[in-house]
Scaffold this motif. Structure first.
Motif, mmCIF file in Angstrom:
data_model
loop_
_atom_site.group_PDB
_atom_site.id
_atom_site.type_symbol
_atom_site.label_atom_id
_atom_site.label_comp_id
_atom_site.label_asym_id
_atom_site.label_seq_id
_atom_site.Cartn_x
_atom_site.Cartn_y
_atom_site.Cartn_z
ATOM 1 N N TYR A 68 -58.499 14.719 -15.928
ATOM 2 C CA TYR A 68 -57.115 14.971 -15.507
ATOM 3 C C TYR A 68 -56.430 15.641 -16.679
ATOM 4 C CZ TYR A 68 -52.767 14.224 -12.970
ATOM 5 O OH TYR A 68 -51.605 14.418 -12.271
ATOM 6 N N THR A 104 -54.874 6.008 -16.211
ATOM 7 C CA THR A 104 -55.503 5.357 -17.363
ATOM 8 C C THR A 104 -54.855 4.005 -17.678
ATOM 9 O OG1 THR A 104 -55.749 7.596 -18.228
ATOM 10 C CG2 THR A 104 -56.361 5.804 -19.696
ATOM 11 N N ASP A 132 -46.751 8.256 -9.674
ATOM 12 C CA ASP A 132 -46.779 9.661 -10.095
ATOM 13 C C ASP A 132 -46.219 10.468 -8.932
ATOM 14 O OD1 ASP A 132 -48.662 11.288 -12.451
ATOM 15 O OD2 ASP A 132 -47.875 12.468 -10.751
#
Ligand SMILES: C[S@@+](CC[C@H](N)C(=O)[O-])C[C@H]1O[C@@H](n2cnc3c(N)ncnc32)[C@H](O)[C@@H]1O
Length: 417
Positions: A68, A100, A116
């Motif tokens: 990513y 993460t 997100d």
């Protein structure tokens, strides 16, 4: 009654540990800076510089191993989760990317919360919080009808051999069908996540001919140029074989017990597709720790980089509401509203560790902006940790400037409520 989060003291202990930290041979350099926040407000900020986590440490869990843009190493959230939270605490990342922070939190028995604005993040993280067993994936791949009779998107033949593209389309159709029938389960979710990570890349471990990795997919026109320059034609690839090999690698440390533990935490997880400054699904005063890294101005174009992954998922990448403020003032306003929202969801004494890099060759000091935003949103500025580390390829490709002598630094601003 909720357990009080005794973090005021914990942060003092943490600061002492950081000031004396020498786990990797080097000693911490301590200094301080005075920031003039407003004409009448000066803020003293301690700075601690050292290598606090390192590639020499024990390797992180392989479940993290998906790509990513601008992701951080799992050791970064791990460092703060270990020292500033207890098992069962909620750990949040409102700019979670590949996830993460929430994944590392769950691996350390904390409750993972993540958000997100890019819906891709959820597709990447959710299956890794509920990892299936290898044999379940093998059986499922065996059961898929790999023939695709419909049309194929011909422009994608710059990346794929026609037979490979048919297999990719067969998988896409299978997943869409399962979704429509309400039958998508954790094994399907897993296969989709692995496929998203194998769409394009440098080696025969990916579905495409030599290309950029799937988190930085190039346009059709650029791929045409790459093919011409390298005089290459997309070779046929074994799609289920590639999916199985990557599955094996990702699951190499997740036994039945480890997976069951993660699934328990996944049941309490909260994963959202939302702007970081508006996460109403997260209750007031519920979060103990936030470890996060916002987009650094407009350095990375997340929507354009992920266009091929969005195609596979049936999402219009250009419709993603990913803000990319070019000007520092717009970024500051965004950070102030994000930190105000974080202040709402944090427990008293909770901590935010916000990572910022150096951008535009160090001419822009993002931590100064975060410090001003934090004060504006009513958080306490505790310290800045400067992580000195050996230079990594990833850091270079996302526009973070390297310092002299082949090192690069990450700055983590620590704030508390
Ligand atoms: C630096 S990356 C975070 C990477 C993450 N730390 C990881 O390890 O994968 C920043 C993320 O912020 C997301 N983003 C950009 N603008 C956003 C916004 N306004 N609200 C929430 N997320 C946003 C991007 O989609 C991207 O995933």
């Amino acid at each position: 009654m909720a357990r009080p989060f005794a973090s005021a003291h914990r942060l003092d202990v943490f600061e002492q540990e950081i000031a004396q930290f020498d786990a990797f041979q080097s000693v911490t350099q301590s200094t301080e800076r005075i920031y003039q926040i407003t004409p009448t407000h000066k803020q003293r900020v301690p700075y601690y510089t050292n290598e606090f986590w390192t590639s020499r440490q024990r390797q992180a869990n392989p479940l993290h191993e998906i790509s990513y843009r601008a992701c951080f190493k799992p050791q970064l959230p791990g460092f703060f989760i270990d020292r500033l939270t207890l098992a069962g605490d909620v750990v949040l990342d409102p700019f979670m990317g590949r996830g993460t922070t929430p994944l590392e939190a769950a691996l350390r028995d904390r409750i993972p919360y993540g958000s997100d604005v890019n819906p891709l993040s959820r597709y990447l993280l959710w299956p890794r919080l509920r990892p299936p067993q290898f044999d379940q994936v093998r059986h499922r791949l065996d059961s898929i009808l790999w023939r695709h009779h419909g049309a194929i998107p011909e422009e994608l033949l710059v990346f794929y051999h026609p037979e490979t593209l048919r297999h990719i389309c067969a998988l896409k159709t299978y997943l869409e069908g399962r979704d429509q029938e309400g039958k998508l389960d954790e094994v399907d979710d897993w296969i989709r996540m692995v496929a998203l990570n194998r769409l394009t890349g440098h080696s025969s471990g990916f579905f495409s001919v030599y290309s950029m990795p799937p988190n930085q997919a190039v346009s059709v026109a650029s791929q045409r140029r790459i093919n011409a320059r390298r005089q290459q034609v997309p070779p046929a690839r074994d799609v289920p074989g590639i999916l199985l090999r990557k599955t094996k690698s990702l699951l190499r440390q997740s036994g039945i017990e480890g997976s069951a533990r993660l699934k328990k935490l996944a049941a309490q997880a909260r994963l959202m597709v939302a702007r970081a400054d508006y996460i109403p699904e997260v209750q007031d005063e519920s979060v103990s720790l936030v470890v996060t890294s916002p987009p650094f101005l407009d350095v990375v174009d997340y929507a354009a980089d992920n266009w091929l992954r969005c195609w596979f998922l049936g999402i219009q990448s250009e419709q993603l509401a990913i803000t990319r403020p070019h000007r520092l003032e717009a970024w500051r306003q965004q950070m102030t509203s994000v930190l105000s929202e974080l202040r709402r969801v944090m427990k008293a004494g909770g901590v935010v560790a916000m990572e910022v890099g150096e951008v535009r060759k160090g001419r822009v000091d993002l931590e100064e902006t975060v410090i001003a935003s934090a004060i504006e949103s009513g958080l306490h500025v505790r310290m800045v940790m400067v992580q000195q580390q050996s230079f990594t390829k990833t850091a270079r490709c996302w526009g973070v400037t390297n310092n002299r002598g082949g090192t690069n630094s990450q700055r983590i601003v620590l704030l508390s409520k």
